[in-house]
Design an enzyme around this catalytic site. Sequence first.
Site, PDB file in Angstrom:
ATOM      1  N   GLY A 172       0.833  -1.201   0.000  1.00 46.49           N
ATOM      2  CA  GLY A 172       0.000   0.000   0.000  1.00 46.49           C
ATOM      3  C   GLY A 172       0.865   1.248   0.000  1.00 46.49           C
ATOM      4  O   GLY A 172       1.923   1.296   0.635  1.00 46.49           O
TER       5      GLY A 172
ATOM      6  N   GLY B  50      -0.582   4.501   0.450  1.00 48.25           N
ATOM      7  CA  GLY B  50      -1.315   5.646   0.979  1.00 48.25           C
ATOM      8  C   GLY B  50      -0.423   6.385   1.968  1.00 48.25           C
ATOM      9  O   GLY B  50       0.797   6.199   1.977  1.00 48.25           O
TER      10      GLY B  50
ATOM     11  N   GLY C  98       1.585   3.849   4.167  1.00 43.85           N
ATOM     12  CA  GLY C  98       2.554   3.048   3.417  1.00 43.85           C
ATOM     13  C   GLY C  98       3.657   3.880   2.801  1.00 43.85           C
ATOM     14  O   GLY C  98       4.843   3.536   2.897  1.00 43.85           O
TER      15      GLY C  98
ATOM     16  N   HIS D 291     -20.094   8.224   8.076  1.00 40.59           N
ATOM     17  CA  HIS D 291     -19.805   9.664   8.111  1.00 40.59           C
ATOM     18  C   HIS D 291     -21.072  10.474   7.847  1.00 40.59           C
ATOM     19  O   HIS D 291     -21.793  10.192   6.898  1.00 40.59           O
ATOM     20  CB  HIS D 291     -18.749   9.972   7.037  1.00 40.59           C
ATOM     21  CG  HIS D 291     -18.142  11.335   7.173  1.00 40.59           C
ATOM     22  ND1 HIS D 291     -18.868  12.478   6.972  1.00 40.59           N
ATOM     23  CD2 HIS D 291     -16.894  11.729   7.493  1.00 40.59           C
ATOM     24  CE1 HIS D 291     -18.075  13.523   7.166  1.00 40.59           C
ATOM     25  NE2 HIS D 291     -16.874  13.089   7.478  1.00 40.59           N
TER      26      HIS D 291
ATOM     27  N   SER E 252     -16.699  17.320   3.195  1.00 42.68           N
ATOM     28  CA  SER E 252     -15.874  17.415   4.402  1.00 42.68           C
ATOM     29  C   SER E 252     -16.645  17.876   5.629  1.00 42.68           C
ATOM     30  O   SER E 252     -17.483  18.773   5.569  1.00 42.68           O
ATOM     31  CB  SER E 252     -14.734  18.388   4.156  1.00 42.68           C
ATOM     32  OG  SER E 252     -14.125  18.703   5.379  1.00 42.68           O
TER      33      SER E 252
ATOM     34  N   ARG F 177     -18.909  12.473  14.765  1.00 41.52           N
ATOM     35  CA  ARG F 177     -19.510  11.840  13.588  1.00 41.52           C
ATOM     36  C   ARG F 177     -20.576  10.808  13.920  1.00 41.52           C
ATOM     37  O   ARG F 177     -21.635  10.772  13.311  1.00 41.52           O
ATOM     38  CB  ARG F 177     -18.412  11.178  12.767  1.00 41.52           C
ATOM     39  CG  ARG F 177     -17.540  12.216  12.118  1.00 41.52           C
ATOM     40  CD  ARG F 177     -16.411  11.598  11.342  1.00 41.52           C
ATOM     41  NE  ARG F 177     -15.684  12.654  10.655  1.00 41.52           N
ATOM     42  CZ  ARG F 177     -14.565  12.456   9.960  1.00 41.52           C
ATOM     43  NH1 ARG F 177     -14.051  11.236   9.879  1.00 41.52           N
ATOM     44  NH2 ARG F 177     -13.973  13.455   9.356  1.00 41.52           N
TER      45      ARG F 177
ATOM     46  N   GLU G  26      -4.980   2.790   8.594  1.00 43.29           N
ATOM     47  CA  GLU G  26      -6.350   2.306   8.789  1.00 43.29           C
ATOM     48  C   GLU G  26      -6.398   0.782   8.878  1.00 43.29           C
ATOM     49  O   GLU G  26      -7.353   0.215   9.397  1.00 43.29           O
ATOM     50  CB  GLU G  26      -7.258   2.813   7.653  1.00 43.29           C
ATOM     51  CG  GLU G  26      -8.747   2.650   7.961  1.00 43.29           C
ATOM     52  CD  GLU G  26      -9.657   3.170   6.848  1.00 43.29           C
ATOM     53  OE1 GLU G  26      -9.159   3.909   5.973  1.00 43.29           O
ATOM     54  OE2 GLU G  26     -10.854   2.844   6.858  1.00 43.29           O
TER      55      GLU G  26
ATOM     56  N   ARG H 155     -13.881   7.370  15.321  1.00 42.82           N
ATOM     57  CA  ARG H 155     -12.741   8.243  15.053  1.00 42.82           C
ATOM     58  C   ARG H 155     -13.210   9.684  14.927  1.00 42.82           C
ATOM     59  O   ARG H 155     -14.241   9.955  14.307  1.00 42.82           O
ATOM     60  CB  ARG H 155     -12.051   7.818  13.756  1.00 42.82           C
ATOM     61  CG  ARG H 155     -10.888   8.724  13.383  1.00 42.82           C
ATOM     62  CD  ARG H 155     -10.123   8.216  12.197  1.00 42.82           C
ATOM     63  NE  ARG H 155     -10.891   8.256  10.955  1.00 42.82           N
ATOM     64  CZ  ARG H 155     -11.195   9.369  10.286  1.00 42.82           C
ATOM     65  NH1 ARG H 155     -10.840  10.536  10.745  1.00 42.82           N
ATOM     66  NH2 ARG H 155     -11.876   9.290   9.156  1.00 42.82           N
TER      67      ARG H 155
ATOM     68  N   LEU I 103      -5.582  11.181   9.225  1.00 45.82           N
ATOM     69  CA  LEU I 103      -4.325  11.614   8.604  1.00 45.82           C
ATOM     70  C   LEU I 103      -3.230  11.645   9.657  1.00 45.82           C
ATOM     71  O   LEU I 103      -2.090  11.254   9.411  1.00 45.82           O
ATOM     72  CB  LEU I 103      -4.506  12.992   7.956  1.00 45.82           C
ATOM     73  CG  LEU I 103      -5.611  13.105   6.902  1.00 45.82           C
ATOM     74  CD1 LEU I 103      -5.556  14.459   6.214  1.00 45.82           C
ATOM     75  CD2 LEU I 103      -5.497  11.996   5.875  1.00 45.82           C
TER      76      LEU I 103
END
Lengths: 637, 257
Positions: free
Chosen positions: A41, A43, A46, A267, A285, A331, A426, A436, A442
């Site tokens: 990965g 991302g 990774g 979300h 967002s 959330r 993740e 979360r 991030l």
Amino acid sequence: MNLPDAKIPPGPIEKKWQTWLDQHRLVGPNNRSDSKVIVIGTGLAGASAAASLAAQGFRVESFCFQDSSRRAHSIAAQGGINAAKDYANEGDSVRRLFHDTMKGGDFRSREANVWRLAELSENIIDQAVAQGVPFNREYGGQLATRSFGGVLVQRTFYSRGQTGQQLLLGAYSALQHQVASGNAVVHDRHEMLDLVLVDGQARGVIVRNLVTGEIERHAADAVILASGGYTNVYYLSTNAMGSNVTAAWRAHRHGALMANPCYTQIHPTCIPQSGEYQSKLTLMSESLRNDGRVWVPRKPGDDRAPTDIPDQERYYYLEERYPAFGNLAPRDIASRAAKVVCDDGLGVGGTGRGVYLDFRDAIAERGHDVIEGRYGNLFEMYENITGDNPYETPMMIYPAPHYAMGGLWVDYELQTTIPGLFAIGEANFSDHGANRLGASALMQTLADGYFIAPHTVAHYLTGDREPVSTSDSAFEQAEDAVESHITRLMDVDGTTAAQVFHREMGNVMLDNCGMARNAEGLERALTEIRAIKRDFWSDLRVDPGRDEFNQSLEYANRVSDFLELGELMCVDALRREESCGGHFREEHQTPDGEALRDDDRFAKVTAWEYRGEQGDPVPHDEPLTFENVKLATRSYK
Amino acid sequence: MKFKLEIWRQFETGEEGHFETFEVDGIDPEASFLEMLDQLNERLTGEKRRTVAFDSDCREGICGSCSLVIDDTPHGPRQVTSCQTYMRDFEDGSTIRVEPFRSTSFPVIRDLVTDRGALDRVIQAGGYTGATTGPQPEPNSMPVAPEVQERAMDAAICIGCGACVAACPNGSAMLFTGAKVTHLNLLPQGQPERANRAIAMVDQMDQEGFGGCTNFGECSRVCPQEISLDVIGMLNREYRRGRLGKRPKDPPAMRAQ
């Protein structure tokens, strides 16, 4: 098997990470190139881990299924990244970020891990800025911050509404720098299909070259899974089309325990579904809730245009139910509140599954230009997709599956139950508990990738290992297993595409293991998923040709793992007879409809052991202890 | 809605391709272009015919995977990514031609899927700051005026899709390269490598076979991120600046991956 020790260093929480750093074993600079690390990965987790390990001098081989390592789905993160820098002079601190994250996760995460995350948050911002990440600036040239859900400070750093993109391009460019320097190799269009164990240690992977179809063997001294989350198990989610659980699931089948798989995040602010063939849901967002007000009409079935509905006939349900946090409720709470008002018939839009997010008041108060400066690209994106202009009419939003808090069980060193196999970002279960907070993903991916895994993996590499070669029998067996799974998929030779089964399973999961769960629904879901699995294995069709580019084979292979994961999620959700964070069991709620935890029975992590396709998974519990936060009913009122 | 689709079919790199005609019906006007292709593929699977290969991932316009030429325009009629192109933008009953991004530097892998690895190698030549992981200076010790940050960001938002290359009659990657050079060379953090960056990246562009810029401007007109032609001006200036300064070392050799 017993759950291994989580290896949390002794001492006060403020000192634990430094204690660990001071005592871990080091590999000398001249010896680092003797060790090879595979990273799955590219991302944020990774790419940052691969770049950091390569810069230290280890040999790194990195794999991604996309056509370039710049495309991993971290790129779609919009709103921002948290850090306890207190630039806004509000009295923010590591302890407050720690506390907010523990509370946000409904007290279902490990204190020591969360503290370390908060502690490292500041370094991440410094690192990203040094890489040229253009965070928004105030007029004096200082870094700008804003608020996110579930907190009362402004600690979120951002690059317009494209923070994930900018951070990922920072990590990607650092990795490309290492490629140019000869320390790292990136294999794009390669997908991991199995883990190879030698003497119980992770020593390599089997991957499929997605262009040629060739099955390749790669050996290493350690393997890092940074393969992301699994919310595509719901079919429609905010994840990318290719996001999948395959790498993590194949590791799970080899003995890596899967922790808290039922903890998923729905979300609150996404664009509602519009048609049957829709392939994904788009997130808007959470930062929009800084200025947008969420409401529905008070009268059921009110079909007037939203701009024609006067204030007294609008139900600003978040502001009324949670006056302290209002539209910035966390959330899980905001999503459930949207579901409740829609269940009560107050929802808007064609399907009745939508609520308004209205910028009228913010535009009147702050002016069009200020709002455009803050959210311009998000408004544009919304208009591109829906054809409506959010400056003139409220956005319509509804919750959508977004993030997996659950994942592979890891200890404090981010190592799974398989020695030499690490899981970061993740893909692990570590820091977010049962929910979360916004802008924390991030932060966690980059804390893991830049500052934790490079040390803990190096520490592991000082241990004893025999040399291995890809001609060893373990590689041969793993390759045979991969080949026979592909044969099995191709030999069904039915008439139905994998996405049809995926869609059916997604509906079952969303209805029964989504924002609200109950024992009866979960039992029913288990029966239905097993039926879909039977259909899948009797009527699947993939394009012929395994030794070539074959996207339908890639997809079917991923769905075959989602079908198994879906079952485990329901089993986990059934066993956890309490409500916490995103896991809301309808049998366990307060009189006013809030989540009701059962700390006596469930203040613990549940890590599941795989026992074969026919066997029942076995749970192992890690008790959670709380010495630095007081267990309290989570209140945002 | 219904459409007649003329889709480029090519089994593998180097093979001669051709257009194949398909008809699709019952398409929701709110479906995206890629969802319309999903629906076609689902049907082809049921008919035991080979599905149409195309790249996509995020489907929200940011990852840069999708890469269709729709009716002769990279990404389609609205200057947004292929995944954000919606069927409501096409006339019911019309014929739509679908091709891969065309460039000698982007060989076709299958059907509508191309290899854009050349763009990664251009980044490897210099699209980074030299900062490796470790303690870094406190960011507020080096203030960046918001106007500078905004200009850097206007370039940094490039998604690396390659539509600029596909649109350019010369197959030039100047908009892509210019965006990265502009982003990094404007910021204080990008200064140490500034002199070499443009030269190394332009040299790599040449090695990859991308053409030169002759100011057609097609790149910016199709760019889904609306990156301005200014970045090409900046690239040219930075390149000259580098050449006039100290002759830089040769860029590191690149490996195809």
